[in-house]
Design a protein around this motif. Sequence first.
Motif, PDB file in Angstrom:
ATOM      1  N   ILE A  16       0.840  -1.203   0.000  1.00  0.00           N
ATOM      2  CA  ILE A  16       0.000   0.000   0.000  1.00  0.00           C
ATOM      3  C   ILE A  16       0.872   1.249   0.000  1.00  0.00           C
ATOM      4  O   ILE A  16       0.583   2.241  -0.683  1.00  0.00           O
ATOM      5  CB  ILE A  16      -0.951  -0.017   1.218  1.00  0.00           C
ATOM      6  CG1 ILE A  16      -1.947  -1.175   1.096  1.00  0.00           C
ATOM      7  CG2 ILE A  16      -1.694   1.307   1.348  1.00  0.00           C
ATOM      8  CD1 ILE A  16      -2.826  -1.360   2.324  1.00  0.00           C
ATOM      9  N   ALA A  17       1.974   1.209   0.780  1.00  0.00           N
ATOM     10  CA  ALA A  17       2.878   2.359   0.825  1.00  0.00           C
ATOM     11  C   ALA A  17       3.492   2.624  -0.533  1.00  0.00           C
ATOM     12  O   ALA A  17       3.615   3.778  -0.979  1.00  0.00           O
ATOM     13  CB  ALA A  17       3.969   2.120   1.864  1.00  0.00           C
ATOM     14  N   GLU A  18       3.898   1.569  -1.227  1.00  0.00           N
ATOM     15  CA  GLU A  18       4.463   1.743  -2.565  1.00  0.00           C
ATOM     16  C   GLU A  18       3.413   2.315  -3.525  1.00  0.00           C
ATOM     17  O   GLU A  18       3.724   3.157  -4.382  1.00  0.00           O
ATOM     18  CB  GLU A  18       4.973   0.403  -3.080  1.00  0.00           C
ATOM     19  CG  GLU A  18       5.641   0.458  -4.430  1.00  0.00           C
ATOM     20  CD  GLU A  18       6.901   1.317  -4.438  1.00  0.00           C
ATOM     21  OE1 GLU A  18       7.267   1.838  -5.500  1.00  0.00           O
ATOM     22  OE2 GLU A  18       7.523   1.471  -3.342  1.00  0.00           O
ATOM     23  N   TYR A  19       2.181   1.877  -3.352  1.00  0.00           N
ATOM     24  CA  TYR A  19       1.109   2.418  -4.195  1.00  0.00           C
ATOM     25  C   TYR A  19       0.928   3.912  -3.922  1.00  0.00           C
ATOM     26  O   TYR A  19       0.735   4.713  -4.841  1.00  0.00           O
ATOM     27  CB  TYR A  19      -0.193   1.666  -3.908  1.00  0.00           C
ATOM     28  CG  TYR A  19      -1.395   2.214  -4.644  1.00  0.00           C
ATOM     29  CD1 TYR A  19      -1.599   1.949  -5.993  1.00  0.00           C
ATOM     30  CD2 TYR A  19      -2.334   3.008  -3.974  1.00  0.00           C
ATOM     31  CE1 TYR A  19      -2.693   2.450  -6.659  1.00  0.00           C
ATOM     32  CE2 TYR A  19      -3.431   3.512  -4.634  1.00  0.00           C
ATOM     33  CZ  TYR A  19      -3.618   3.239  -5.987  1.00  0.00           C
ATOM     34  OH  TYR A  19      -4.699   3.747  -6.649  1.00  0.00           O
ATOM     35  N   GLY A  20       1.045   4.304  -2.658  1.00  0.00           N
ATOM     36  CA  GLY A  20       0.902   5.710  -2.327  1.00  0.00           C
ATOM     37  C   GLY A  20       2.006   6.555  -2.916  1.00  0.00           C
ATOM     38  O   GLY A  20       1.795   7.712  -3.271  1.00  0.00           O
ATOM     39  N   ARG A  21       3.228   5.996  -3.036  1.00  0.00           N
ATOM     40  CA  ARG A  21       4.326   6.763  -3.594  1.00  0.00           C
ATOM     41  C   ARG A  21       4.104   7.080  -5.068  1.00  0.00           C
ATOM     42  O   ARG A  21       4.590   8.089  -5.574  1.00  0.00           O
ATOM     43  CB  ARG A  21       5.636   5.961  -3.451  1.00  0.00           C
ATOM     44  CG  ARG A  21       6.090   5.726  -2.037  1.00  0.00           C
ATOM     45  CD  ARG A  21       7.467   5.080  -2.021  1.00  0.00           C
ATOM     46  NE  ARG A  21       7.879   4.746  -0.675  1.00  0.00           N
ATOM     47  CZ  ARG A  21       7.739   3.551  -0.123  1.00  0.00           C
ATOM     48  NH1 ARG A  21       7.209   2.571  -0.829  1.00  0.00           N
ATOM     49  NH2 ARG A  21       8.137   3.331   1.112  1.00  0.00           N
ATOM     50  N   ASN A  22       3.394   6.237  -5.751  1.00  0.00           N
ATOM     51  CA  ASN A  22       3.225   6.410  -7.197  1.00  0.00           C
ATOM     52  C   ASN A  22       1.761   6.657  -7.587  1.00  0.00           C
ATOM     53  O   ASN A  22       1.358   6.369  -8.712  1.00  0.00           O
ATOM     54  CB  ASN A  22       3.735   5.157  -7.925  1.00  0.00           C
ATOM     55  CG  ASN A  22       5.207   4.891  -7.672  1.00  0.00           C
ATOM     56  OD1 ASN A  22       6.064   5.531  -8.279  1.00  0.00           O
ATOM     57  ND2 ASN A  22       5.489   3.971  -6.776  1.00  0.00           N
ATOM     58  N   ILE A  23       0.999   7.177  -6.644  1.00  0.00           N
ATOM     59  CA  ILE A  23      -0.435   7.325  -6.912  1.00  0.00           C
ATOM     60  C   ILE A  23      -0.716   8.354  -8.006  1.00  0.00           C
ATOM     61  O   ILE A  23      -1.751   8.339  -8.654  1.00  0.00           O
ATOM     62  CB  ILE A  23      -1.173   7.710  -5.604  1.00  0.00           C
ATOM     63  CG1 ILE A  23      -2.660   7.381  -5.741  1.00  0.00           C
ATOM     64  CG2 ILE A  23      -0.952   9.178  -5.257  1.00  0.00           C
ATOM     65  CD1 ILE A  23      -3.418   7.501  -4.433  1.00  0.00           C
ATOM     66  N   GLN A  24       0.266   9.272  -8.217  1.00  0.00           N
ATOM     67  CA  GLN A  24       0.045  10.279  -9.257  1.00  0.00           C
ATOM     68  C   GLN A  24       0.039   9.670 -10.653  1.00  0.00           C
ATOM     69  O   GLN A  24      -0.393  10.302 -11.608  1.00  0.00           O
ATOM     70  CB  GLN A  24       1.105  11.386  -9.172  1.00  0.00           C
ATOM     71  CG  GLN A  24       2.503  10.921  -9.480  1.00  0.00           C
ATOM     72  CD  GLN A  24       3.200  10.325  -8.259  1.00  0.00           C
ATOM     73  OE1 GLN A  24       2.563  10.139  -7.214  1.00  0.00           O
ATOM     74  NE2 GLN A  24       4.475  10.026  -8.385  1.00  0.00           N
ATOM     75  N   ASN A  25       0.538   8.451 -10.776  1.00  0.00           N
ATOM     76  CA  ASN A  25       0.545   7.776 -12.075  1.00  0.00           C
ATOM     77  C   ASN A  25      -0.733   6.970 -12.315  1.00  0.00           C
ATOM     78  O   ASN A  25      -0.886   6.357 -13.367  1.00  0.00           O
ATOM     79  CB  ASN A  25       1.751   6.846 -12.194  1.00  0.00           C
ATOM     80  CG  ASN A  25       3.061   7.606 -12.186  1.00  0.00           C
ATOM     81  OD1 ASN A  25       3.154   8.676 -12.783  1.00  0.00           O
ATOM     82  ND2 ASN A  25       4.066   7.074 -11.509  1.00  0.00           N
ATOM     83  N   VAL A  26      -1.619   6.965 -11.324  1.00  0.00           N
ATOM     84  CA  VAL A  26      -2.830   6.159 -11.414  1.00  0.00           C
ATOM     85  C   VAL A  26      -3.985   7.058 -11.852  1.00  0.00           C
ATOM     86  O   VAL A  26      -4.170   8.157 -11.312  1.00  0.00           O
ATOM     87  CB  VAL A  26      -3.164   5.511 -10.051  1.00  0.00           C
ATOM     88  CG1 VAL A  26      -4.422   4.661 -10.154  1.00  0.00           C
ATOM     89  CG2 VAL A  26      -1.982   4.678  -9.569  1.00  0.00           C
ATOM     90  N   PRO A  27      -4.763   6.643 -12.836  1.00  0.00           N
ATOM     91  CA  PRO A  27      -5.949   7.438 -13.206  1.00  0.00           C
ATOM     92  C   PRO A  27      -6.872   7.611 -12.006  1.00  0.00           C
ATOM     93  O   PRO A  27      -7.046   6.689 -11.193  1.00  0.00           O
ATOM     94  CB  PRO A  27      -6.606   6.600 -14.310  1.00  0.00           C
ATOM     95  CG  PRO A  27      -5.502   5.759 -14.863  1.00  0.00           C
ATOM     96  CD  PRO A  27      -4.591   5.465 -13.698  1.00  0.00           C
ATOM     97  N   LEU A  28      -7.432   8.787 -11.907  1.00  0.00           N
ATOM     98  CA  LEU A  28      -8.292   9.074 -10.760  1.00  0.00           C
ATOM     99  C   LEU A  28      -9.467   8.107 -10.679  1.00  0.00           C
ATOM    100  O   LEU A  28      -9.937   7.781  -9.581  1.00  0.00           O
ATOM    101  CB  LEU A  28      -8.815  10.503 -10.847  1.00  0.00           C
ATOM    102  CG  LEU A  28      -7.757  11.619 -10.832  1.00  0.00           C
ATOM    103  CD1 LEU A  28      -8.421  12.981 -10.827  1.00  0.00           C
ATOM    104  CD2 LEU A  28      -6.833  11.482  -9.638  1.00  0.00           C
ATOM    105  N   SER A  29      -9.950   7.670 -11.799  1.00  0.00           N
ATOM    106  CA  SER A  29     -11.103   6.781 -11.798  1.00  0.00           C
ATOM    107  C   SER A  29     -10.778   5.419 -11.202  1.00  0.00           C
ATOM    108  O   SER A  29     -11.685   4.655 -10.876  1.00  0.00           O
ATOM    109  CB  SER A  29     -11.629   6.597 -13.231  1.00  0.00           C
ATOM    110  OG  SER A  29     -10.599   6.098 -14.074  1.00  0.00           O
TER     111      SER A  29
END
Length: 788
Positions: free
Chosen positions: A677-690
Amino acid sequence: MTHASGGPASKAGPPSSAAITEHPPQVPARADGVQLIGPSEGSGYREPPSLVRRADGQTLQLTPLLFAVLEAVDGTRTMEEVARHASETSGRLISADNVRTLMDSQLLPLGLLRLADGSQPEVKKADPLLGMRFRYTVTDPERTRKITSPFTVLFNPLIVVAVTAAFLAACWWVLMVKGLGAATHEAFEKPVLLLLIFAVTILSAGFHEFGHAAAARRGGATPGAMGAGLYLIWPAFFTDVTDSYRLGRGGRIITDLGGLYFNAIVAVAIMGLWWATGLDALLLVVVTQILQMVRQLLPLVRFDGYHILADTTGVPDLFQRIKPTLLGLLPWHWGRPENKVLKPWARAVVTLWVLVTVPLLLFSLAMMVLALPRLLATAWDSAAKQQELLTDSLAAGDPAGAAVRILAIVAVALPMLGMLYILLRLLRQLTVGAWQKTRGRLVQRSLAMGAVAALLAGLAWAWWPDGGTYRPVQPYERGMLADATTSILPVSGTALQEGGSGRTVALWPEGAARPTRENPQLSMVLVPVEGAPGTVPAPAGGSSSAPAPSWVFPFDRPDAPEEDGNQALAVNTTDGSVTYSVAFALVWAEDGEPVDTRNEAYAFASCSGCAAVAVGFQVVLIVGQTDVIVPENLSAAANYNCFECLTYALASQLVLTLDGPLSEAGMASLQALWAEIAEYGRNIQNVPLSEIQATLSDYKAQIMAIVQADPSATQSSAHTGTSAPPSSPGTGAGATAPAGTAPATAPATQPVPGEAPPSYAPVETPLPTADTGGTVPAAEPLPTANPT
């Protein structure tokens, strides 16, 4: 009730014929229909005037000498005989030439004498702005006397005392004991009763005039015609009681109060009818009688209160005293004879009335001009709603309901028509008066017409349709003076205070129906703050974001998170950039401590072609028994002065209860998942908002699966925690954010049971953008996961 009166210098009726320049015949005669009333009893003038009434109903005040001359002109006396009678009556030597001069200069212009050829004069009755017009006579004087004669017995002193006591008791009981809630509900529940109340109220207004006529007859005067007309566009009844001037001051005041007394009789009778039938709606008639009496007592316009004041002071027409009273206040007019025509006490009362009435009338006129656009918009809105209800009533076959709606539309339209009529009439009088008074004087006429043009330009500016000029009055407005002028003269300050009104911005989810008074909705309201916007330092402690740029928003910055709180705050004021704020937190609660942690996500933007994204994710694990569990999950997204900008706030929270600490295997699984989850948070800007919400919901399900699979944490299935449906994003709609990278900090240590790990501190990094989404409305608060 109406009293018509004039004055020695009245211009209410100059004959239109040019024959007034000729000498009257050697045997002059009064015009047909002229009545000699005689000296005014209890007059406030130092020299009491004598009253004369023309055939058109206009009552004029004459000096004793003019009255003596007119009294002698009976169609049989010559000029010399008229002069002899006037000399004997006035105690002054009057010649025939003096009589001829008085006739030519005074009596003929007033329309009181026949013309030189013996024909009747054509007179034009005065038409004051605040006078009744469009009169329609219903009964002639003879019929009025017959109709009102039986009611004179009601003025027996014993009956008056009994009715007054019963009326006061009824008012106290209805207003202070019984109340009007049940009456109002019943009346509007049954339109037939509402129509009955309306009919009784109209009839009581006519019965009010019976009171004036019966009181005049009781005092010894002869009432005249009765009828109806329009007063300030409102339908009104009238009774001619001019003959009451023959009575003394007391008799005239009783005549003035007779109408109010008959209103009290109606209220008492209605109370008896209510006692017999039990219809609470009838009690509304008592209230309408009270309101009629209060309105009639106002001395500002020609209601009963005005006539009571006029008869008390002995000055029949107070409005004719406005101009001489105001002129008499000027220092260079002190000591002039015209300032001493009234007795000292009468002059003091009239002066006080003028100083109160003139400013109030001017103020009312100004407020009417300023508020007219909003009143028209409100009336239009109300009439449209009544039209819809009228259509529904007709479709349902409800004639009573349809009649009520028609009356409502008329009641809304009449005041608007009245105000427009008064304003147009006033403008016409000003324009015509200025044109006539400046005849033959080019400079004065140019200045006068320039002033009229400036006035019209001011009205056009005040009524120009822009902004909220024609915005209907809202239920929350308190009707203060500022509310009437804000559409024309905006308030300089922007701050809102409790109980006040002003302008602000309310935001709802995109596509949601707008709230109404009947169906309110939870929404976010941007409340302006006092003072110029400036830089607000970032809150210290907690998991708040880094200091935001200069705070330019018209609402306060969110408070810093409390202990164990989690907050993501993304603020963007840079054009063409993207700001991310991410805050992840895992919180443990044990030993029965209260669980009141808060998870927040705020995204605010004030720029062009920009974006602000805030994601707050919090997991709360409760070990053992806890009595207080009130976690909060909040998100808000707002655009302020944005163009082609996007704000996205997502607050996602999971609260689970555990019977005991996780086992070593369970803790290892949780640690591994949290690292992911922490790794996902580091790169969340690369994830589409949807996709963000769906991913976080999946992580919630994985955490719940780890807890449910651990026998140490779930000794009984009844205590297994489950999450609520995944929270929705603060904007209520997903959007694809611009691509970019923004690292997020991970926790330095992995959480262990009994410890609350540090939240992931969000990082705000403005990034160049190649694509921007549309404006997304702000969000409503999101539901909190509810443990079982």
